[in-house]
Design an enzyme around this catalytic site. Structure first.
Site, PDB file in Angstrom:
ATOM      1  N   LYS A 139       9.560  -0.449  14.310  1.00 35.12           N
ATOM      2  CA  LYS A 139       9.675  -0.239  12.384  1.00 35.12           C
ATOM      3  C   LYS A 139      10.922   0.592  12.329  1.00 35.12           C
ATOM      4  O   LYS A 139      12.123   0.717  12.276  1.00 35.12           O
ATOM      5  CB  LYS A 139       8.593   0.297  11.932  1.00 35.12           C
ATOM      6  CG  LYS A 139       7.841  -1.171  11.273  1.00 35.12           C
ATOM      7  CD  LYS A 139       6.909  -0.323  10.820  1.00 35.12           C
ATOM      8  CE  LYS A 139       6.030  -0.844   9.755  1.00 35.12           C
ATOM      9  NZ  LYS A 139       5.072  -0.056   8.796  1.00 35.12           N
TER      10      LYS A 139
ATOM     11  N   LYS B 202       1.206  -1.172  -0.241  1.00 39.75           N
ATOM     12  CA  LYS B 202      -0.047  -0.032  -0.155  1.00 39.75           C
ATOM     13  C   LYS B 202       0.706   1.102   0.333  1.00 39.75           C
ATOM     14  O   LYS B 202       0.468   2.305  -0.767  1.00 39.75           O
ATOM     15  CB  LYS B 202      -0.651   0.148   1.447  1.00 39.75           C
ATOM     16  CG  LYS B 202      -1.746   1.261   1.656  1.00 39.75           C
ATOM     17  CD  LYS B 202      -2.897   1.403   2.235  1.00 39.75           C
ATOM     18  CE  LYS B 202      -3.367   2.735   2.837  1.00 39.75           C
ATOM     19  NZ  LYS B 202      -4.476   2.785   3.908  1.00 39.75           N
TER      20      LYS B 202
ATOM     21  N   ARG C 175      -5.382  -4.295   5.892  1.00 37.94           N
ATOM     22  CA  ARG C 175      -6.264  -5.249   5.788  1.00 37.94           C
ATOM     23  C   ARG C 175      -7.235  -5.745   5.359  1.00 37.94           C
ATOM     24  O   ARG C 175      -7.968  -6.667   5.802  1.00 37.94           O
ATOM     25  CB  ARG C 175      -5.598  -5.465   7.776  1.00 37.94           C
ATOM     26  CG  ARG C 175      -6.610  -4.210   8.473  1.00 37.94           C
ATOM     27  CD  ARG C 175      -6.089  -4.560   9.987  1.00 37.94           C
ATOM     28  NE  ARG C 175      -6.933  -3.445  10.572  1.00 37.94           N
ATOM     29  CZ  ARG C 175      -5.573  -2.228  11.344  1.00 37.94           C
ATOM     30  NH1 ARG C 175      -5.115  -2.413  10.252  1.00 37.94           N
ATOM     31  NH2 ARG C 175      -5.987  -1.677  11.684  1.00 37.94           N
TER      32      ARG C 175
HETATM   33  O1  F6P Z   1       3.205  -2.907   9.946  1.00 32.39           O
HETATM   34  C1  F6P Z   1       2.146  -3.076   9.724  1.00 32.39           C
HETATM   35  C2  F6P Z   1       1.353  -2.243   8.289  1.00 32.39           C
HETATM   36  O2  F6P Z   1       1.705  -1.538   8.235  1.00 32.39           O
HETATM   37  C3  F6P Z   1      -0.429  -3.249   7.651  1.00 32.39           C
HETATM   38  O3  F6P Z   1      -1.470  -2.034   8.585  1.00 32.39           O
HETATM   39  C4  F6P Z   1      -0.238  -2.998   6.351  1.00 32.39           C
HETATM   40  O4  F6P Z   1      -1.168  -4.269   5.912  1.00 32.39           O
HETATM   41  C5  F6P Z   1       1.457  -3.860   6.299  1.00 32.39           C
HETATM   42  O5  F6P Z   1       2.573  -3.133   7.223  1.00 32.39           O
HETATM   43  C6  F6P Z   1       2.141  -3.683   4.827  1.00 32.39           C
HETATM   44  O6  F6P Z   1       1.990  -2.395   4.613  1.00 32.39           O
HETATM   45  P1  F6P Z   1       2.135  -2.368   2.844  1.00 32.39           P
HETATM   46  O7  F6P Z   1       0.867  -3.147   2.220  1.00 32.39           O
HETATM   47  O8  F6P Z   1       1.888  -0.282   3.313  1.00 32.39           O
HETATM   48  O9  F6P Z   1       3.821  -2.867   2.264  1.00 32.39           O
END
Ligand code: F6P
Length: 543
Positions: A507, A209, A274
């Site tokens: 993170k 995302k 999610r």
């Molecule tokens: O670290 C949690 C998170 O932000 C989740 O909410 C999300 O699904 C996952 O990391 C992956 O995020 P992205 O799709 O931005 O790589």
């Protein structure tokens, strides 16, 4: 500052529920004996799902109070605000519109001056056209070979949903096109997933995302290097263009990574990670099962959305299940919630639900920043039956903890098989279902014995969810059911179920600690003594 949520614990309904909980002495045996209508009164239908809540630890007065609680905190109003595109994700000031991802083409929903349904179907159309090209063999790799393996690179919501659905819908997959998934930054994941693959016939989907997730970008770089090494004779730009596509809300970052914007599928900040398996994040699934089946999955989700949106609260399955979970967690002391699919195909469903439920409701502050006033998010867990029966069911049957459990089963097997014992033919799916029926019965009604260790107290709550078969539509219905259960619980607790601030600190610290792991003594010295000692252990033992 967003409006303060109603504090559920200050409502009259909460007081009534407290009074019900004081000295609550459930007896499913007595309740069933006294009320022959209990099963019909507590069995509900939503779309293709048959949901029997009669083995819940609930009486009519408790249920009535839970429904009053929902009214007193404004559940229906919050639900309607979500469907209308209001910014119910308060801490990120965003609309929450995963339900718009499955609105049928031709419907309209305007948010901030934009028709989101038209946008959704424009992207879906592009994903479907791409899938048709790959599935037909019209899309070829840099050397002209058709694609035989698709590798989705993503983590969390950009992985769990597609993996879960790819497994669940195995009977609907196209022959000759395999999907694999890389999520973990543990190099083992990329190394073992790529093992045996031919770069010439492999397509990567980088799903993120934000397109800023360390794990995903690292794995994407590893895969790009693997591809370019394997296709050493090809032009690198051409190789990436033919073997890499991306799914993201950050299309500028996709371009920076070197992926052709024509090969990128977008989505929007109003889709939580999610809650995104039905957006372009599901591209690997579309490739596997085809656009038609994916459209059935979306239709199943929409059917559940409509049930949640329009059914009176007293017959509204996600509302009832969410309220029961609040009853168990806040009044009867349950700390966890098990999901037990009697379906091997659903083996990743509990893992999928862990992110959905725990990243959504594992929070200690409410959407206005004030502290929660009741216990929130349970620990969700589970395994498919009957494997769980031979592992942890002992604790559910005879342990000291209350473990509410959802049992899920399908009338028709995906792979019917007959066993034969002494010349008698046995339908193995029927044997399997006998276990499904037996377990909820044993948990509810227990067994008396003179020997204490053989006593089953019963009164262990379960919900039984059945459907004719595990079709794409039914899977969609189940996913949307749990999304709305999660929402219901979040509203009662006053939680923003759509942010995830709790993942940030770890993170940031990983980035900060990383130089110390590689030997930077000054960064190591900034760490606490335990972390310093662990890093020292690593540096001493690393070969
Ligand atoms: O670290 C949690 C998170 O932000 C989740 O909410 C999300 O699904 C996952 O990391 C992956 O995020 P992205 O799709 O931005 O790589």
């Amino acid at each position: 500052m967003p409006d303060a949520p109603v504090d559920a614990t200050t409502t009259a309904a909460w007081d009534t529920l407290r009074a019900h909980a004081d000295g609550f002495a459930p007896s499913l045996r007595a309740w069933f004996a006294e009320d022959p209508e209990r099963v019909s009164a507590l069995t509900f239908t939503s779309a293709d799902l048959h949901v029997d809540l009669s083995k819940s630890l609930v009486t009519q007065p408790v249920l009535t109070s839970l429904l009053t609680l929902a009214e007193q905190v404004g559940l229906a109003e919050r639900r309607d605000a979500m469907f209308a595109g209001e910014h119910v994700n308060a801490t990120e000031d965003r609309a929450v519109l995963h339900t718009a991802l499955r609105l049928p083409e031709g419907s309209t929903l305007e948010v901030d001056g934009q028709d989101v349904v038209a946008d959704v179907h424009e992207v879906l159309g592009r994903v479907y056209a791409f899938a048709d090209e790959v599935r037909s063999g019209a899309w070829t790799g840099a050397t002209g070979e058709r694609i035989r393996t698709v590798v989705n690179i993503g983590i969390g919501g950009s992985d769990l949903g597609p993996v879960m659905a790819y497994e669940a819908l195995a009977p609907y997959r196209m022959d000759g096109l395999e999907c694999r998934f890389i999520s973990n930054i543990d190099p083992t994941d990329a190394a073992t997933t790529l093992e045996g693959l031919d770069p010439a016939s492999t397509l990567f989907i980088v799903s993120s995302k934000t397109f800023g997730t360390l794990e995903t970008l690292t794995n994407a770089r590893l895969c790009k290097a693997w591809l370019l090494e394997g296709l050493a004779g090809s032009d690198p730009t051409e190789a990436v263009a033919k073997h890499f596509v991306a799914v993201s809300t950050a299309l500028d970052k996709v371009a920076d990574f070197g992926i052709d914007p024509d090969n990128a599928f977008g989505f929007w900040d109003w889709v939580g990670g999610r809650y995104s398996m039905d957006s372009a994040i599901g591209t690997s699934l579309v490739l596997a099962i085809g656009p038609e089946r994916f459209a059935e999955l979306l239709a199943g989700m929409h059917a559940m959305d409509e049930h949640f949106r329009t059914t009176e609260l007293s017959r509204n399955v996600p509302v009832l299940m969410g309220l029961l979970n609040v009853w168990y967690a806040d009044f009867l002391g349950a700390q966890t919630h098990a999901v037990l699919p009697y379906s091997q195909l659903m083996h990743r469903f509990p893992a999928y639900l862990q992110q959905l439920t725990m990243e959504s409701n594992g929070k200690g502050v409410r959407w206005d920043g004030t502290a929660v006033t009741a216990g929130t998010g349970e620990v969700w867990w589970g395994e498919p039956g009957t494997n769980g029966q031979h592992a942890f069911y002992q604790l559910i049957h005879q342990g000291t903890r209350l473990v509410p459990a959802d049992f899920i089963a399908f009338a028709n097997p995906a792979y019917p098989l007959q066993d034969s014992v002494d010349g008698e033919s046995i339908d193995v799916h029927e044997l399997f279902l006998a276990n499904f029926f037996a377990q909820t019965r044993a948990l509810a009604f227990g067994k008396d014995s003179d020997e204490p260790y053989r006593v089953f107290t019963g009164n262990r709550p379960t919900a039984s969810i059945m459907a004719p078969e595990l079709s794409p539509s039914v899977l969609g219905q189940l996913v949307a059911l749990y999304e709305h259960i999660t929402f219901t619980q979040g509203v009662i607790w006053g939680i923003d179920s759509f942010d995830q601030w709790g993942v940030e600190l770890g993170k940031q610290l990983a980035q900060q600690i990383s130089p110390a792991v590689s030997g930077d003594e000054s960064v190591a010295a900034e760490q606490d003594l335990s972390t310093q000692s662990l890093i020292a252990y690593y540096r001493k033992h690393r070969r």
